[in-house]
Design an enzyme around this catalytic site. Structure first.
Site, mmCIF file in Angstrom:
data_model
loop_
_atom_site.group_PDB
_atom_site.id
_atom_site.type_symbol
_atom_site.label_atom_id
_atom_site.label_comp_id
_atom_site.label_asym_id
_atom_site.label_seq_id
_atom_site.Cartn_x
_atom_site.Cartn_y
_atom_site.Cartn_z
ATOM 1 N N HIS A 33 17.018 5.977 -10.792
ATOM 2 C CA HIS A 33 17.014 7.043 -9.702
ATOM 3 C C HIS A 33 16.170 6.439 -8.681
ATOM 4 O O HIS A 33 15.324 5.645 -8.991
ATOM 5 C CB HIS A 33 16.627 8.349 -10.255
ATOM 6 C CG HIS A 33 15.234 8.298 -10.935
ATOM 7 N ND1 HIS A 33 14.955 7.445 -12.010
ATOM 8 C CD2 HIS A 33 14.242 9.336 -10.712
ATOM 9 C CE1 HIS A 33 13.695 7.832 -12.480
ATOM 10 N NE2 HIS A 33 13.096 8.907 -11.745
ATOM 11 N N HIS A 62 13.173 7.591 -7.453
ATOM 12 C CA HIS A 62 11.868 7.838 -7.472
ATOM 13 C C HIS A 62 11.211 6.540 -7.356
ATOM 14 O O HIS A 62 11.559 5.395 -7.950
ATOM 15 C CB HIS A 62 11.488 8.659 -8.596
ATOM 16 C CG HIS A 62 11.469 9.850 -8.592
ATOM 17 N ND1 HIS A 62 11.663 10.848 -9.459
ATOM 18 C CD2 HIS A 62 11.440 10.974 -7.447
ATOM 19 C CE1 HIS A 62 11.657 12.355 -9.239
ATOM 20 N NE2 HIS A 62 11.618 12.135 -7.655
ATOM 21 N N ASP A 78 8.751 5.090 -8.551
ATOM 22 C CA ASP A 78 8.220 4.149 -9.738
ATOM 23 C C ASP A 78 9.332 3.475 -10.484
ATOM 24 O O ASP A 78 9.135 2.480 -11.361
ATOM 25 C CB ASP A 78 7.467 4.852 -10.425
ATOM 26 C CG ASP A 78 7.959 6.360 -10.972
ATOM 27 O OD1 ASP A 78 8.784 6.980 -10.221
ATOM 28 O OD2 ASP A 78 7.887 6.647 -12.204
ATOM 29 N N HIS A 79 10.702 3.697 -9.925
ATOM 30 C CA HIS A 79 11.612 2.916 -10.409
ATOM 31 C C HIS A 79 12.408 2.138 -9.615
ATOM 32 O O HIS A 79 13.248 1.162 -10.238
ATOM 33 C CB HIS A 79 12.693 4.048 -11.174
ATOM 34 C CG HIS A 79 12.032 4.969 -12.171
ATOM 35 N ND1 HIS A 79 12.280 4.819 -13.378
ATOM 36 C CD2 HIS A 79 11.017 5.856 -12.093
ATOM 37 C CE1 HIS A 79 11.575 5.528 -14.210
ATOM 38 N NE2 HIS A 79 10.846 6.243 -13.304
ATOM 39 N N HIS A 129 16.694 15.281 -14.244
ATOM 40 C CA HIS A 129 15.401 15.060 -13.521
ATOM 41 C C HIS A 129 15.544 16.000 -12.121
ATOM 42 O O HIS A 129 16.578 16.598 -11.692
ATOM 43 C CB HIS A 129 15.448 13.711 -13.375
ATOM 44 C CG HIS A 129 14.033 13.094 -12.959
ATOM 45 N ND1 HIS A 129 13.091 13.543 -13.844
ATOM 46 C CD2 HIS A 129 13.711 12.049 -12.365
ATOM 47 C CE1 HIS A 129 11.916 13.054 -13.252
ATOM 48 N NE2 HIS A 129 12.316 12.045 -12.209
HETATM 49 ZN ZN LIG Z 1 9.292 7.889 -13.233
HETATM 50 ZN ZN LIG Z 2 11.465 10.289 -11.657
#
Ligand SMILES: [Zn+2]
Ligand SMILES: [Zn+2]
Length: 290
Positions: A47, A49, A51-52, A127
């Protein structure tokens, strides 16, 4: 937090190399662990976000600077291609190799990629934004020929026929009787399966989709004491991850994506192991074989 980097996992199956998520710093971590970027075949993003996937643009640029020419496939939620091509346009970056984007339906459980090594399914996560997990299944391996059971004097062509699972008819010229593949081989081990469950609310129905996996990765952002916070932010607790592993009959569980509020992770491990003893922490640089 030092020693707690954003999500990225490298999966090796045969000679295939698959990157799962690409948080900031991923390419540096891969180099530190002496993994060659050039061997990457496919990148799966769960996804959008940061941090990914914030490490992805840098990684794609580096591959270009390194002179990569082999095609690369990037699988991820819709919007990923636009995000990357917009960044590329504004920095006049033109990769020297073809990139194929495969936008996926994050609410479906469907095959999203397949090659000679693996078949990959999407797993619907719940999410705050569209998010998918991925289930990797090794392609069936061939039965193994048993040397001692093979008649002598077989030609390479006959051996390869047997190796491919075919029977050999009798050979009147040499007097060799027929050879049945089943008599000279042992069945291959069942295909191994790995499920990567990214950021998600605890979703018991997932157990059915990942039933019997050899290894399950599940996020465990919080401890159960903060389950309300987990629900608010669409994340899971260590106990929930373990409950899912138990109900899915997984062989092993790997938990990760820990909130930076926790300085130590012993409590996560303990909480999960109370429900599912075969749990490990996904920590930096961990190498795990299935
Ligand atoms: Zn995350
Ligand atoms: Zn996330």
């Amino acid at each position: 937090m030092v020693g707690r980097y954003p999500t990225a996992q490298l999966l090796a199956v045969g000679d295939g190399r698959y990157l799962i998520d690409c948080g900031e710093g991923t390419q540096l971590r891969l180099l530190e662990h002496r993994r060659r970027l050039s061997s990457l075949r496919v990148i799966f993003i769960s996804h959008l976000h940061g941090d990914h996937y914030y490490g992805l643009f840098g990684l794609l640029s580096t591959l270009s600077l390194q002179g990569r020419q082999e095609p690369l496939t990037v699988v991820g939620p819709p919007g990923l291609e636009l995000a990357l091509t917009t960044a590329a346009f504004h920095s006049r970056m033109q990769p020297g190799y073809p990139i194929t984007f495969v936008p996926i339906d994050t609410e479906a459980h469907a095959v999203v990629y397949e090659d000679a090594q693996v078949r990959v399914w999407s797993l619907p996560m719940r999410h705050r934004i569209p998010c998918a997990g991925y289930l990797f299944e090794e392609q069936p391996r061939r039965d193994k020929l048993v040397k001692d059971k093979l008649p002598t004097g077989l030609t390479p062509a006959e051996l390869s026929q047997l190796a491919q699972g075919q029977d050999l008819p009798a050979d009147p010229a040499t007097g060799r009787p027929a050879v049945a593949h089943a008599d000279v081989s042992v069945p291959a081990a069942p295909p191994r399966r790995y499920a990567f469950c990214s950021d998600t609310l605890y979703t018991p129905e997932l157990a059915e989709l990942v039933h019997g996996v050899d290894l399950l990765y599940h996020e465990a952002t919080f401890l159960h004491g903060l389950r309300e916070r987990a629900a608010q932010t669409h994340h899971s607790t260590a106990r929930q991850a373990a409950t899912l592993a138990a109900s899915a009959d997984a062989h092993r569980l790997l938990i990760g994506h820990f909130s930076s509020r926790y300085k130590q992770l012993d409590a996560h491990l303990q909480e999960a192991r109370e429900i599912f003893p075969w749990t490990e922490l996904a920590t930096e640089g961990l190498v795990i074989s299935v």
